[in-house]
Design a protein around this motif. Structure first.
Motif, short mmCIF file in Angstrom:
data_model
loop_
_atom_site.label_atom_id
_atom_site.label_comp_id
_atom_site.label_asym_id
_atom_site.label_seq_id
_atom_site.Cartn_x
_atom_site.Cartn_y
_atom_site.Cartn_z
N SER A 138 0.83 -1.20 0.00
CA SER A 138 0.00 0.00 0.00
C SER A 138 0.85 1.23 0.00
N TYR A 139 0.30 2.27 -0.55
CA TYR A 139 0.98 3.56 -0.50
C TYR A 139 0.96 4.15 0.90
N ALA A 179 21.98 -6.24 -4.93
CA ALA A 179 21.50 -5.51 -6.12
C ALA A 179 20.05 -5.12 -5.99
N ALA A 180 19.36 -5.78 -5.12
CA ALA A 180 17.92 -5.52 -5.00
C ALA A 180 17.59 -4.60 -3.85
N VAL A 181 18.60 -4.05 -3.22
CA VAL A 181 18.33 -3.23 -2.03
C VAL A 181 17.54 -1.99 -2.38
N ASN A 182 17.87 -1.35 -3.45
CA ASN A 182 17.23 -0.08 -3.79
C ASN A 182 16.03 -0.26 -4.69
N MET A 183 15.61 -1.47 -4.88
CA MET A 183 14.44 -1.69 -5.75
C MET A 183 13.17 -1.43 -4.97
N PRO A 184 12.38 -0.45 -5.35
CA PRO A 184 11.14 -0.15 -4.59
C PRO A 184 10.02 -1.06 -5.05
N THR A 185 9.42 -1.74 -4.13
CA THR A 185 8.27 -2.57 -4.47
C THR A 185 7.14 -2.41 -3.50
N SER A 186 7.28 -1.55 -2.52
CA SER A 186 6.20 -1.43 -1.55
C SER A 186 5.01 -0.69 -2.10
N SER A 187 5.18 0.00 -3.19
CA SER A 187 4.04 0.69 -3.80
C SER A 187 4.38 0.95 -5.24
N VAL A 229 9.82 10.30 2.42
CA VAL A 229 11.05 9.54 2.65
C VAL A 229 10.86 8.07 2.26
N GLN A 230 9.70 7.52 2.56
CA GLN A 230 9.51 6.09 2.30
C GLN A 230 9.20 5.77 0.84
N LEU A 231 9.00 6.81 0.01
CA LEU A 231 8.77 6.55 -1.41
C LEU A 231 10.06 6.16 -2.09
N GLY A 232 9.97 5.27 -3.06
CA GLY A 232 11.12 4.84 -3.82
C GLY A 232 11.54 5.89 -4.83
N PRO A 233 12.68 5.67 -5.48
CA PRO A 233 13.17 6.68 -6.43
C PRO A 233 12.28 6.86 -7.64
N ASP A 234 11.47 5.84 -7.98
CA ASP A 234 10.59 5.95 -9.14
C ASP A 234 9.13 6.11 -8.76
N GLN A 235 8.86 6.24 -7.48
CA GLN A 235 7.48 6.36 -7.05
C GLN A 235 7.04 7.81 -7.05
N GLY A 294 19.13 9.64 2.48
CA GLY A 294 20.21 10.30 1.75
C GLY A 294 19.75 11.61 1.15
N ALA A 295 20.00 11.77 -0.16
CA ALA A 295 19.66 13.01 -0.83
C ALA A 295 18.30 12.97 -1.49
N GLY A 296 17.51 11.89 -1.27
CA GLY A 296 16.23 11.78 -1.94
C GLY A 296 15.25 12.85 -1.53
N VAL A 297 15.24 13.21 -0.25
CA VAL A 297 14.36 14.25 0.27
C VAL A 297 15.23 15.27 0.98
N LEU A 298 15.07 16.52 0.60
CA LEU A 298 15.83 17.61 1.19
C LEU A 298 14.87 18.52 1.94
N VAL A 299 15.22 18.87 3.17
CA VAL A 299 14.40 19.74 4.00
C VAL A 299 15.13 21.05 4.17
N LEU A 300 14.49 22.14 3.77
CA LEU A 300 15.02 23.50 3.95
C LEU A 300 14.23 24.16 5.05
#
Length: 1859
Positions: free
Chosen positions: A244-245, A307-315, A427-433, A502-508
């Protein structure tokens, strides 16, 4: 296995926790420190205390324990009865021991590992099982999710979600709680010899793991936030099903823990409320419920699959945040050169020039809290969306749902908590989500509800508990007051939360304003510093100001998806057309045409064209021959299935329910025919398809419209496309309905979800939108009482809102297969729809039918980054067309082997498989039957370009006669090549040379590629030859349930049920692609070259079946075709082919077998975009597919964010109620103006129905059948079953004497007296009774007499249409008779008075009291005393009175059990004439008759008559009428009239008389008499006007027969030479009775049967004159309910009717016998009826020696003849001289029967005597008084009584034999 440590509040100060987190970050080198939220809400992981035990396996066994408490004794659940309980075997009896399975080829399900399990009963043996790798640790002891998912490798059962359940299944007989850490010990692997052996041990404890220690004050019953906190380790395993999302942001990162953490006792919360804090709501995911994930670092390289660590499949990897749009329906996208007007003054932000060119993305800004500063400059390259702001606003209004709780401390989520939850969600969204606003809403809602769970539960309690709650941290509900999250803490917490990704989400959070933060973001974008950043969260918490925030999306994939989703579907299509027309796609086309080192596509095609131009087509020169025919071809779309008839009947029942309701909204009884108009979307294919179904359904013939439609195309007058031409058709229908008020018009709105736009909103826009609202929702249709609207749709969600026009009671849902509704209809087909497609992805066996193409997705993603200005649909279409073009070149074999192999890397395996199936399917059938491939391209412009390009490639390859490419444009007719048209014409055996296919259904078995265009599918049905449904180009941006399900609905299929018997019930047809060794299947599933077709070899191997099919690796697509095939796979393939062939009756060779017939019963395969695949295969918290929780339609919005999810157990009706409660129509929705009137809760249209069912299930056929059965029902409503029987017992030997001229209007009394009385009974309803002896009658001996039980079944009826003079039951409603029925405002239903009336009669012994129920409107028919208003008499007219609009005779209708079905509505029968109608009812039925007939006068019989028969009713009617006649004469004499002038006649009418007829006297001179229907008024006025009527005691009319009026009305019998207009004999059912002349002859009040025959015989013997008017006839309706002939025989011991034999109706006196609770007279009559042939043996079938019956007639059965004589002085009897009787019946003899009277008659020797009396004393006195012992022999054993108890007064009778 609960987590007792989870969810305890950290009690340290916030600053200390923050310090510890920073310190841990400095000390750690390899892992990211846990965010502060984990430390605030999770218990510390304390170092284990030293126990002196070494770190061996026994220590590992305790790692899974969540408590240090001693082990609890465990009692295993008893195994199911009959299952196996042997150690080493599963409960199914399959061996699980490793030693037994070491050589077996075991393949675990995808994502599962083979594990060796310890068996306590077998210490040296391991059991083999399969465990989901997500729940197993890596070699470091990390990354194991809590919970379990396993499968049995013995029996193959899957779905074990709890280890306890699994341990029971594999018979682990345990004495303690089963724990996976103690029993799952080793991984299993295969050695070089291929044997399964024990592998490495499973390390449940890593080297740096720590035990957890639970504080002693932990409360087990405390509700914590443990269920809400999940680790992103869920995304670490690629085999994990997308969840689920709403999964929770990561709260831990790795196994790192602070060095020193001491639990304190002070709470610090982040909630803005005084309750227990929480971060987010409970997560819903595809894993085990209520389990917290272990810590795992996404940056750690350790693990089994790095190799599968960064593969997003939770949503989903590409979903859209536009689902819940703002109130205007879309976001804001700035055009070039425009500026955004600031909502409030502030500092503007300049958008840099060349932003899109530099960054290759278009940033999307989500407005959050506060005021977004205005943007100036290059604002056209920035999109601003208010969705996040609206989400925040809706979450602030959540507490309004709980207003009924009263004043409470419940507060909404604070601004700080909303921002913090947003950061964690990103933060919990994958790089392609892509973020989904609906998921964020669910997180807010759950977080708020969990934060206030204690308060909500407190207010939900009915009253406070008197028991004091415990204090302290373990008290559960009495937590100390929490401190709110301050604005100063927000930036720190947000940055800490973002640090985990990491750098996926930046908070200013350092800026002082949003403008400064936006400027910084734009600067960073231009400098390229945000390349790896997907989201930038800007937070401003300046002192003295409200917190402001916004989110800037900077990820390329996310920006593209969000920007495209902010356009409406129509705007997106316009943008695509603009890009195509402006030439922006030229670079893309050139890039796709280039094949790199392999050359250019056009160059290769040119070379192929030159080679193939001189080669003739293999099909062009081929003539038609018998060998070209295929015997297996058949078309089934013309058949009507049982379930369609069942749904049609459900529709009919709902229509009848509307008609039967008290609202009087539909008067079905007033309609005599049905007319209809079917409205379909503006699709030419759908229009022609509906015409095809209409023509083949036979509905036009049933409705009598076949004369108007001689061909299919002429049926267009009944189908209309909803375009601008529809207005005139709808107006014509409305005007026609206004003219023909007796015609019911059905307006069918098919595909009703297509256009739901409001007319006013669409009036100036698209001409095609809003038309349905303007036409079908007009007031003229709404107010027309004879127009019924039926909406038909597969997706009713958009019509089910809070303002819907359709009542939930008027919804009809297709029977669901989930609850076995379909099994009730003996359906031969099984529906395979969306849910079955989704089930195929979880089955784990075979290639799933729903999958995606990873090669295509990779290429499309690369081009999307290369061309950021182009719409993704343009790019994906170009890539798809290139794939198909390359595949055609590769599979055609025209390029050469070397070139063919080099082309494989430029297409995908899926596309190659599709094209090869398309080309090769027709080659194995002699008639060239093949498959259809559907290519869905929504854009018309893109579809036209794709059609042109693919057609060009096909022709250049010389394949133009192998398959057709069809462009499916909704606005255009179907265009098929001439050669293919001729082929279809031959298949369908069409003789018309001008015939062309007009629907996709007619393309059955044609090998073709259908390019279906249009924004949405418009109801086009696809043929069963559809094999592939390619949806790779459909948009992933518009995530509404309707949009998604209607695209997948294109692949819906009907599978024959019998072919699925051997397949798994959960997913039929999943392995359809692997059942046979088909030459058209690529080696992508079996790794084997095709050998079936020599001219087109297979050339593209793919992944073996053990690899998950939806994700083939790119390396496989470029592998050469010469890949060797290993022996095991070859054997496995051969075995599958052998088993499949052996199951078929024949095994044809591949070149002779029809591929279409083999695949026609297999559902098509569906290819989806990866983003939609992840969405569709994911599940929400309730277990339903993820798409079900999306917004149902763009035109509706959610009523509240605080809404539950749909439940998996919900029925269609419950889903409808859900959407009716939680969705609102937007302003542009057609139902937005449907507001309920003041004082009403709804504004439902009373004549509007909704039929919903899944796509392509057969709804069109169902509603067409509904039209047919509705027409038949209306005809049946206008028709009734009339008894249609000839008169019986006519003798051909009777003399034909004409007593009256044929044209006589009235009888002559003298002629009637000279006419002999006809003793014979001619009424056909009395065929089963004893005939009455008549000297002049000779019975007919032809044929065998029928048994009594066959008589009712044999009675013949005829369907006769009701005339305008018919009598009706209570179901008839019309405006004319509302006043007559009492439904008028002038007379309320309760305005009636109960009056008592007392009179005495000699036969009754005492005075008897009757009751009259007299409505106020009928009181003028009675006279009352002036003093007390006492009822005195019923007014009677004078004989001299005459009124053409009045009937003088009162009408009495005795009735019982027919309060609904009795024909008491005589308004139309009387033609409006005034009359007095009285219903005679029993006392216990008084209330129900009064309810249904409130305006009728009722005579209520006394209580003692509740169990009496029809004789009692007739007796009381006649005697009461004579008593009333005397009272009226007295009253009239006082008024000056003479006594003889009072009208003495009454009418006795049966309650089933429905119509009356007369013979047309003017037609007697022609070929024969003709009958016509007349009113009852005319019949009665004619009889009342008869001269000298006072001389007749009884007058009646004959029963109608369709065989003519000459049959049985004269002495000649049937077919006699003359016709007598009047006759003298028995009268039945409808009598005009002279109560004055017949005062001395009474009805027998004890009789239940044949009382009219008995009365007629006694009246004639008394010298009274009978007359039957043969020129009039009465029609009697067959009513199977109620009536006086319905008898119930039951025993005294039970009220339930039981089967009692007639021989048990009597018994010997004083004997022990089963007494019956039935009147004695009824038992006697029924006994004599059934057993008289045994009682009177000499009388059986002996007409010349009848039974002498004195003073009464009793039915002794049809085998016996009765001779009636009267003992009264001066009575008229037949001559019995010389007649020998076979028996004597004396029933209740009076004083006129004397011994001398009996001595006049002579009897046969052995004749039977039967004497019946009321008691034994009277019986003996009668025998003595009549001196019967002189001639009759009696025995004591011949005395009997009816089987009644003494208190029920049984009857006694004595039998004897004549000496």
């Amino acid at each position: 296995m609960g987590n007792s440590y989870a969810g305890q509040l950290r009690t340290t100060r916030f600053e200390e926790v923050l310090h510890n987190s920073i310190e841990a970050s400095l000390r750690s080198n390899t892992v990211v420190p846990r965010p502060v939220f984990s430390q605030l809400y999770l218990e510390a992981e304390q170092p284990p205390a030293h126990t002196g035990r070494p770190g061996n396996e026994e220590e590992e066994e305790e790692d899974g324990s969540e408590s240090n408490s001693p082990p609890v004794p465990y009692q295993m659940k008893p195994p199911p009865e009959g299952c196996c309980t042997t150690d080493g075997f599963c409960q199914a009896g399959r061996d699980l021991r490793l030693a037994s399975l070491t050589s077996d080829l075991l393949e675990p399900p995808p994502g599962f590992l083979l594990v060796g399990t310890k068996a306590p009963g077998l210490p040296d043996t391991l059991l083999v099982c399969a465990v989901d790798r997500r729940f197993l640790p890596d070699e470091r002891g990390h990354n194991a999710l809590l919970g379990f998912a396993g499968a049995c490798m013995g029996c193959g059962e899957k779905g074990f979600r709890y280890f306890t359940e699994f341990s029971n299944h594999i018979n682990l007989k345990l004495s303690t709680q089963p724990k996976k850490q103690k029993l799952l010990k080793y991984l299993l692997h295969r050695n070089p010899q291929g044997q399964l052996v024990r592998g490495a041990p499973i390390y449940w404890r890593g080297p740096d793991s720590r035990s957890r220690q639970t504080p002693s004050n932990t409360s087990e019953g405390h509700v914590t936030s443990e269920e809400l906190l999940h680790n992103p380790a869920l995304t670490a395993h690629p085999a994990h099903t997308p969840g689920s999302y709403t999964d929770v942001p990561p709260l831990t990162n790795g196994s790192h823990a602070p060095l020193s953490q001491q639990p304190l006792h002070q709470s610090c919360t982040l909630s803005n409320g005084p309750s227990r804090p929480t971060v987010i709501g409970p997560a819903t995911h595809a894993g085990p419920p209520k389990k917290r994930h272990r810590g795992w670092s996404p940056e750690s390289s350790s693990g089994p699959e790095p190799a599968a660590v960064n593969m997003p499949t939770s949503s989903s990897s590409s979903s859209s945040s536009h689902i819940n749009r703002n109130k205007t329906g879309r976001g804001l996208c700035f055009p070039q050169g425009s500026s955004l007007t600031p909502p409030s003054p502030g500092v503007s932000v300049t958008v840099p020039d060349q932003l899109l060119h530099t960054c290759r993305l278009q940033p999307v800004i989500f407005k959050g809290h506060g005021t977004l500063p205005p943007l100036v400059g290059n604002v056209g390259e920035v999109c601003v969306s208010p969705l996040l702001h609206d989400c925040y606003q809706s979450s602030q209004t959540l507490p309004q749902v709980y207003q009924h709780y009263g004043p409470s401390p419940i507060q909404p989520l604070s601004t700080q908590m909303q921002v913090l939850l947003t950061v964690y969600y990103l933060v919990q969204l994958g790089p392609d989500q892509v973020p989904l606003i609906e998921d964020l809403e669910q997180i807010f809602m759950r977080s708020w509800r969990e934060s206030h769970l204690s308060e909500i539960r407190q207010y939900q309690q009915p009253q406070p508990s008197p028991v004091p709650q415990p204090q302290g941290p373990s008290g559960g509900l009495n937590l100390p007051q929490a401190q709110p999250l301050t604005p100063n803490q927000l930036p720190w917490l947000a940055q800490l939360a973002a640090s985990s990704c990491g750098a996926g989400v930046l908070v200013l959070g350092e800026g002082s304003s949003l403008a400064q933060g936006l400027a910084q973001v734009f600067s960073s974008l231009m400098e390229g510093r945000l390349t790896h950043t997907n989201y930038v969260v800007i937070i401003c918490t300046a002192t003295g100001q409200e917190t402001e925030s916004c989110v800037v999306v900077t990820g390329k994939h996310q920006c593209r998806a969000l920007a495209e989703s902010m356009l409406s579907p129509a705007e997106g299509l316009k943008e695509i057309t603009r890009q195509l027309s402006s030439g922006l796609t030229q670079d893309l086309t050139a890039f796709c045409s280039s094949l790199g080192p392999d050359g250019d596509m056009d160059t290769l095609l040119d070379s192929v064209t030159m080679e193939t131009s001189s080669q003739p087509s293999p099909l062009s020169n081929r003539g038609q021959s018998p060998k070209d025919r295929c015997s297996e071809y058949c078309v089934e779309w013309r058949q009507v299935r049982p379930i369609q008839l069942a749904v049609a009947r459900k529709l009919l029942s709902h229509v009848c329910a509307i008609a039967d309701s008290s609202t009087q909204n539909l008067d079905l009884g007033s309609f005599d025919r049905v007319h209809f108009l079917i409205c379909v979307p503006p699709s030419q294919i759908t229009f022609q398809q509906t015409l095809l179904h209409l023509w083949n359904s036979g509905v036009l013939q049933e409705l009598g419209l076949e004369q108007e439609c001689s061909s299919q195309q002429e049926g267009e007058r009944y189908v209309v496309k909803m375009d601008q031409d529809a207005r005139a058709r709808i107006d014509d229908l409305i005007q026609e309905a206004h003219r023909n008020t007796y015609t019911l018009y059905i307006l069918v709105h098919d595909h009703a979800h297509w256009d739901i736009s409001s007319g006013p909103y669409s009036g100036t826009g698209d001409a095609g939108l809003g038309l349905v609202d303007r036409l079908l929702n007009s007031t003229r249709i709404r107010d027309a009482p004879n127009i019924l609207t039926l909406h038909v749709t597969s997706f009713p969600f958009a019509l089910q809102t809070q303002h819907t026009r359709i009542s939930p009671y008027n919804e009809i849902h297709w029977p669901s297969a989930s609850n076995n509704d379909v099994d009730l209809y003996h359906e031969r087909t099984r529906y395979f729809g969306v849910s079955e497609l989704l089930d195929s992805t979880h089955s784990g066996s075979g290639l799933p039918l729903l999958r995606y193409d990873s090669s295509f997705e990779s290429m499309a993603s690369a081009l999307e980054e290369r061309f950021p200005k182009l719409h993704s649909a343009v790019i994906r279409t170009q890539v798809l067309v290139q794939h198909y073009s390359v595949a055609l070149m590769a599979v055609s074999g025209r390029v050469g082997d070397s070139g063919e192999h080099s082309l494989h890397k430029h297409t995908s395996v899926e596309t190659l498989e599709i094209v090869q199936s398309l080309l090769n399917s027709a080659q194995r059938c002699p008639a060239h039957h093949g498959h259809m491939v559907l290519l869905r391209i929504p854009s018309l412009a893109l579809a036209a370009w794709a059609h042109q390009r693919l057609t060009n490639v096909r022709e250049r390859l010389g394949l133009q006669e192998k398959f057709e490419i069809v462009l499916g444009n909704p606005s255009q007719e179907l265009s098929i090549g001439a050669c293919f048209t001729q082929r279809i014409r031959a298949w369908l055996k069409v003789q018309d040379d001008d015939w062309v296919p007009r629907t996709y259904l007619e393309l059955e078995a044609l090998p073709c590629l259908l390019i279906l265009s249009g924004a949405d599918p418009l109801g086009e049905s696809l043929p069963r030859s559809l094999k592939y449904c390619d949806l790779r180009v459909i948009s992933s941006s518009y995530l509404q349930r309707t949009a998604l399900e209607q695209e997948l609905g294109l692949a819906a299929y009907l599978v024959k049920a019998e072919s699925q018997e051997s397949r798994p019930p959960h997913a039929p047809g999943l392995d359809s692609d692997l059942l046979e060794s088909e030459p058209d299947k690529l080696s992508c599933t079996d790794n084997e070259e095709d050998e079936g077709v020599s001219d087109t070899p297979s050339s593209a191997p793919a992944a073996p079946s053990s690899v998950p099919a939806p994700s083939p690796t790119p390396a496989l697509s470029s592998a050469p075709s010469s890949t060797p095939v290993d022996a095991p796979q070859t054997q496995r393939r051969a075995s599958k082919s052998t088993s499949s062939d052996s199951s078929s009756p024949r095994t044809p060779s591949p070149l002779q077998s029809c591929s279409w017939s083999r695949g026609v019963n297999r559902p098509p395969s569906v290819l989806l975009p990866r983003a939609l695949y992840d969405i569709m295969t994911a599940s929400d918290g309730s277990g339903l597919p993820r798409c079900t929780s999306f917004l149902p339609h763009l035109s509706v919005s959610w009523a509240s964010s605080f809404r539950p999810l749909l439940s998996k157990m919900m029925t269609c009706t419950e889903q409808s109620l859900y959407y009716r409660q939680w969705t609102l129509p937007r302003p542009h929705h057609m139902d937005s103006s449907n507001r309920a009137a003041e004082g009403r809760a709804d504004n439902f249209h009373p004549r509007r129905l909704l039929l919903s069912g899944p796509p392509q299930v057969g709804k069109t056929g169902a509603y067409l059948q509904f039209l047919g059965i509705l027409s038949r029902m209306l005809i049946r409503l206008m028709e009734v079953d009339i008894y249609d029987e000839e008169d019986i017992n006519y003798s051909a030997k009777e003399e034909c004497v004409q007593y009256h001229p044929a044209h006589s209007r009235w009888p002559d009394p003298d002629s009637m007296r000279s006419m002999p009385f006809d003793y014979t009974i001619h009424d056909p309803k009395y065929e089963d009774i004893s005939s009455v002896y008549c000297p002049d009658y000779t019975p007919c001996t032809d044929g065998n007499p029928r048994r009594q039980e066959e008589v009712y079944l044999r009675r013949r009826t005829a369907r006769i249409k009701l005339s305008k003079y018919a009598a009706y039951n209570t179901y008839h409603h019309c405006e004319q008779c509302h006043l007559y029925m009492g439904f008028s405002p002038r007379y309320q239903m309760y305005e009636s008075t109960l009056h008592a009336f007392t009179f005495s009669h000699l036969l009754l012994g005492t005075e008897i009291q009757l009751y009259f129920i007299i409505p106020k409107s009928k009181e003028h028919h009675f006279s009352f005393s002036q003093s007390g208003g006492q009822l005195e008499s019923m007014r009677l007219p004078l004989a001299s009175d005459w009124n053409p609009d009045s009937i003088k005779s009162p009408i009495f209708t005795p009735t019982t059990g027919r309060h609904e079905h009795g024909l008491f509505n005589l308004y139309h029968a009387m033609d409006g004439a005034a009359h007095l109608h009285i219903l005679v009812v029993k006392e216990y039925e008084m209330a129900v008759y009064k309810k249904y007939w409130p305006n009728h006068i009722m005579l209520v019989l006394p209580t003692v008559f509740n169990g009496a028969g029809i004789g009692a009713a007739h007796f009381l009617i006649k005697e009461l009428s004579y008593h009333n006649l005397e009272l009226e004469r007295s009253r009239r004499v006082e008024g000056g009239a003479t006594a003889g002038e009072v009208w003495p006649f009454i009418i006795l009418s049966d309650d089933s008389c429905v119509m009356w007829n007369t013979v047309d006297l003017d037609s007697l001179g022609s070929s024969g008499p003709v009958e016509r229907n007349v009113s009852l008024k005319q019949v009665l006025q004619h009889m009342e006007a008869c001269p000298q009527l006072h001389q007749y005691a009884l007058c009646g009319i004959r029963q109608w027969s369709s065989r003519g009026v000459a049959a049985g009305v004269g002495g000649g019998g049937p077919g006699g030479p003359h016709r007598e207009p009047f006759s003298r004999g028995h009268l039945h059912d409808f009598l005009l009775l002279n109560v004055e002349l017949s005062q001395d002859v009474q009805y027998d009040r004890e009789r239940f049967t044949c009382e009219d025959v008995d009365f007629s015989l006694r009246a004639h013997s008394a010298g009274l004159l009978h007359c039957r008017f043969n020129n009039y006839s009465v029609m009697k309706k067959q009513i199977a309910i109620g009536g006086y002939l319905t008898f119930i025989i039951k025993t005294k011991v039970s009220d339930v009717p039981t089967s009692v034999q007639p021989s048990q109706y009597i018994c010997a006196p004083d004997s022990k016998h089963l007494f019956l609770a039935t009147p004695a007279q009824l038992l006697l009559e029924k006994y004599l009826q059934y057993t008289s042939q045994h009682l009177f043996p000499l009388s059986t079938d002996n007409y010349t020696h009848p039974i002498l019956s004195v003073d009464c007639y009793l039915n002794l059965g049809p085998e016996v003849t009765v001779c009636f004589v009267s003992s009264k002085p001066r009575s008229i009897n037949i001559s019995t001289t010389g007649l020998l009787f076979s028996g004597l019946l004396l029933c209740f003899c009076d004083s006129f029967v004397t011994p001398g009277f009996l001595k006049k008659f002579h009897f046969l020797k052995g004749a039977t005597l039967c004497v019946i009396c009321a008691d034994r004393s009277s019986l003996r006195q009668t025998v003595v008084r009549l001196e019967l012992e002189d001639e009759w022999l009696f025995r004591l054993s011949h005395e009997f009584q009816t089987a009644n108890a003494k208190e029920d007064r049984p009857l006694f009778f004595l039998t004897g034999k004549h000496i």
